[in-house]
Design a protein around this motif. Sequence first.
Motif, PDB file in Angstrom:
ATOM      1  N   UNK A   1     -16.555 -19.682 -29.824  1.00 38.60           N
ATOM      2  CA  UNK A   1     -15.738 -20.672 -30.529  1.00 38.60           C
ATOM      3  C   UNK A   1     -16.275 -20.866 -31.935  1.00 38.60           C
ATOM      4  N   UNK A   2     -15.449 -20.599 -32.935  1.00 34.40           N
ATOM      5  CA  UNK A   2     -15.868 -20.827 -34.317  1.00 34.40           C
ATOM      6  C   UNK A   2     -15.598 -22.283 -34.688  1.00 34.40           C
ATOM      7  N   UNK A   3     -16.237 -22.729 -35.749  1.00 32.35           N
ATOM      8  CA  UNK A   3     -15.992 -24.090 -36.223  1.00 32.35           C
ATOM      9  C   UNK A   3     -14.530 -24.246 -36.636  1.00 32.35           C
ATOM     10  N   UNK A   4     -13.966 -23.170 -37.188  1.00 36.19           N
ATOM     11  CA  UNK A   4     -12.551 -23.201 -37.555  1.00 36.19           C
ATOM     12  C   UNK A   4     -11.683 -23.493 -36.321  1.00 36.19           C
ATOM     13  N   UNK A   5     -11.997 -22.851 -35.188  1.00 39.60           N
ATOM     14  CA  UNK A   5     -11.263 -23.097 -33.944  1.00 39.60           C
ATOM     15  C   UNK A   5     -11.402 -24.552 -33.508  1.00 39.60           C
ATOM     16  N   UNK A   6     -12.626 -25.047 -33.571  1.00 37.34           N
ATOM     17  CA  UNK A   6     -12.881 -26.419 -33.135  1.00 37.34           C
ATOM     18  C   UNK A   6     -12.120 -27.422 -33.999  1.00 37.34           C
ATOM     19  N   UNK A   7     -12.155 -27.237 -35.317  1.00 36.60           N
ATOM     20  CA  UNK A   7     -11.502 -28.191 -36.215  1.00 36.60           C
ATOM     21  C   UNK A   7      -9.982 -28.141 -36.090  1.00 36.60           C
ATOM     22  N   UNK A   8      -9.440 -26.956 -35.801  1.00 31.82           N
ATOM     23  CA  UNK A   8      -7.997 -26.850 -35.565  1.00 31.82           C
ATOM     24  C   UNK A   8      -7.610 -27.657 -34.325  1.00 31.82           C
ATOM     25  N   UNK A   9      -8.395 -27.535 -33.277  1.00 29.56           N
ATOM     26  CA  UNK A   9      -8.118 -28.288 -32.055  1.00 29.56           C
ATOM     27  C   UNK A   9      -8.279 -29.789 -32.303  1.00 29.56           C
ATOM     28  N   UNK A  10      -9.313 -30.152 -33.027  1.00 31.46           N
ATOM     29  CA  UNK A  10      -9.559 -31.568 -33.344  1.00 31.46           C
ATOM     30  C   UNK A  10      -8.398 -32.142 -34.154  1.00 31.46           C
ATOM     31  N   UNK A  11      -7.887 -31.337 -35.075  1.00 31.33           N
ATOM     32  CA  UNK A  11      -6.765 -31.765 -35.914  1.00 31.33           C
ATOM     33  C   UNK A  11      -5.507 -32.004 -35.080  1.00 31.33           C
ATOM     34  N   UNK A  12      -5.280 -31.137 -34.104  1.00 33.13           N
ATOM     35  CA  UNK A  12      -4.064 -31.234 -33.291  1.00 33.13           C
ATOM     36  C   UNK A  12      -4.151 -32.319 -32.220  1.00 33.13           C
ATOM     37  N   UNK A  13      -5.327 -32.469 -31.603  1.00 37.06           N
ATOM     38  CA  UNK A  13      -5.448 -33.353 -30.450  1.00 37.06           C
ATOM     39  C   UNK A  13      -5.998 -34.742 -30.758  1.00 37.06           C
ATOM     40  N   UNK A  14      -6.825 -34.841 -31.785  1.00 37.10           N
ATOM     41  CA  UNK A  14      -7.505 -36.111 -32.036  1.00 37.10           C
ATOM     42  C   UNK A  14      -6.923 -36.873 -33.225  1.00 37.10           C
ATOM     43  N   UNK A  15      -6.726 -36.197 -34.343  1.00 38.35           N
ATOM     44  CA  UNK A  15      -6.281 -36.904 -35.550  1.00 38.35           C
ATOM     45  C   UNK A  15      -4.988 -37.686 -35.367  1.00 38.35           C
ATOM     46  N   UNK A  16      -3.988 -37.158 -34.629  1.00 40.64           N
ATOM     47  CA  UNK A  16      -2.755 -37.944 -34.468  1.00 40.64           C
ATOM     48  C   UNK A  16      -2.964 -39.271 -33.747  1.00 40.64           C
ATOM     49  N   UNK A  17      -4.069 -39.419 -33.039  1.00 43.01           N
ATOM     50  CA  UNK A  17      -4.333 -40.658 -32.301  1.00 43.01           C
ATOM     51  C   UNK A  17      -5.094 -41.678 -33.143  1.00 43.01           C
ATOM     52  N   UNK A  18      -5.517 -41.282 -34.345  1.00 42.59           N
ATOM     53  CA  UNK A  18      -6.337 -42.149 -35.182  1.00 42.59           C
ATOM     54  C   UNK A  18      -5.517 -42.807 -36.270  1.00 42.59           C
ATOM     55  N   UNK A  19      -5.791 -44.069 -36.524  1.00 38.96           N
ATOM     56  CA  UNK A  19      -5.188 -44.757 -37.649  1.00 38.96           C
ATOM     57  C   UNK A  19      -5.741 -44.146 -38.936  1.00 38.96           C
ATOM     58  N   UNK A  20      -4.857 -43.669 -39.790  1.00 37.48           N
ATOM     59  CA  UNK A  20      -5.311 -43.031 -41.035  1.00 37.48           C
ATOM     60  C   UNK A  20      -5.878 -41.647 -40.827  1.00 37.48           C
ATOM     61  N   UNK A  21      -5.540 -41.019 -39.683  1.00 31.13           N
ATOM     62  CA  UNK A  21      -6.071 -39.691 -39.401  1.00 31.13           C
ATOM     63  C   UNK A  21      -5.660 -38.642 -40.409  1.00 31.13           C
ATOM     64  N   UNK A  22      -4.537 -38.891 -41.089  1.00 34.66           N
ATOM     65  CA  UNK A  22      -4.062 -37.935 -42.097  1.00 34.66           C
ATOM     66  C   UNK A  22      -5.077 -37.749 -43.222  1.00 34.66           C
ATOM     67  N   UNK A  23      -5.923 -38.762 -43.435  1.00 33.00           N
ATOM     68  CA  UNK A  23      -6.927 -38.656 -44.500  1.00 33.00           C
ATOM     69  C   UNK A  23      -7.980 -37.597 -44.197  1.00 33.00           C
ATOM     70  N   UNK A  24      -8.111 -37.248 -42.917  1.00 33.60           N
ATOM     71  CA  UNK A  24      -9.146 -36.293 -42.526  1.00 33.60           C
ATOM     72  C   UNK A  24      -8.761 -34.850 -42.817  1.00 33.60           C
ATOM     73  N   UNK A  25      -7.493 -34.584 -43.101  1.00 26.74           N
ATOM     74  CA  UNK A  25      -7.048 -33.203 -43.289  1.00 26.74           C
ATOM     75  C   UNK A  25      -7.766 -32.516 -44.446  1.00 26.74           C
TER      76      UNK A  25
END
Length: 357
Positions: A64-88
């Motif tokens: 698992x590359x960091x790129x893979x991990x961050x893509x998954x984090x972006x899809x599964x975690x950020x939408x659940x966070x208030x202001x998650x769009x700032x993390x992109x």
Amino acid sequence: MASVTPSYDRDGEHIGWQVAVRKRGFPAQYKTFRTKAEAMGWAAVTESEMVRGVFVQRTESEQTTLNDLLCRYSKEVLPTLKGGYREQSRIKALQAGLGAYSLASLNSSLIAKYRDSRLSTISEKTGRLVSAQTVKHELGLLQRAMKMAAIEWGIALPGGIPTAMVKKPSLPSARDRRLVDDEEERLLAACAEARNAWLRPVIIFAIETAMRAGEILEKWELDKETGNQEKKGVGLQWSDVDLKKRTAHLPKTKNGDARTVPLSRRAVATLEALPRNLDGRVFGVTYEGIHQSYVRACRRAGITGLTFHDLRHEATSRLFEKGLNPMQVAAITGHKTLQMLKRYTHLRAEDLAKLLG
């Protein structure tokens, strides 16, 4: 016991050595090396870790590359966070700098080099060096993503979470700008002369409540990908204000938690004097509409270095000066930790002296 056997390709050419480590109580481990010495060395280390009870399954973290991990984090975690769009934007920076590395190969040295490289990079957005605060946010995001991988997604990290061993960039001193002498009177007088009739009541309300700009006013931000303005906050609504109880309820805040703000008599009087908007907003203006008017009012009043956000500093400090304890102030301002609250609190020594008697 470990077994080391030669490995061949389809044409029968010798291409390396395959190791198989089998020990009761552990899943079988397989790996291929170019030389027999490397294979036997890896087998010895793996067996030793199993015997000592410190063996960690590395397969998934190696694949698992960091790129893979961050893509998954972006899809599964950020939408659940208030202001998650700032993390992109932070995810893109991390992917550009470290994305090709596997999670197993990421270590504190690589992350420290990334930190130093980012601190010497010119930001495309500002044209200035990337700030220490920006880099600290990026490292914080990396740590949260790796913690999610280890705890929630079952990806074992052989060396633990390496960000914990990396020194975070030193931040500049917290702003300590407050209203001094007759600045409040001068500012409000200048606001009264403004063409924007909402300016003065907004300023008074901000000083009285310690609410953020986005909690008071409708706020819009530019989406860099689409080029369109998007509404990021609706501001305070009349449906959430109870003048009899003297409260303003905020169902959505920056930190994701709802809170109810008590209103001073001055804040209530300010609200009672406002016209009612058909759209339900308490203040019929956006933050963008207030900002330029505020800057011009400060200029007319001869006030320098006072940002709109400094009014939140001022209000928070006044709450302490009135004798409220940290828990009471945090309930009003929405700060989650004392350390966060401390950055917004600047008490005057002369006011503290009065409390001493």
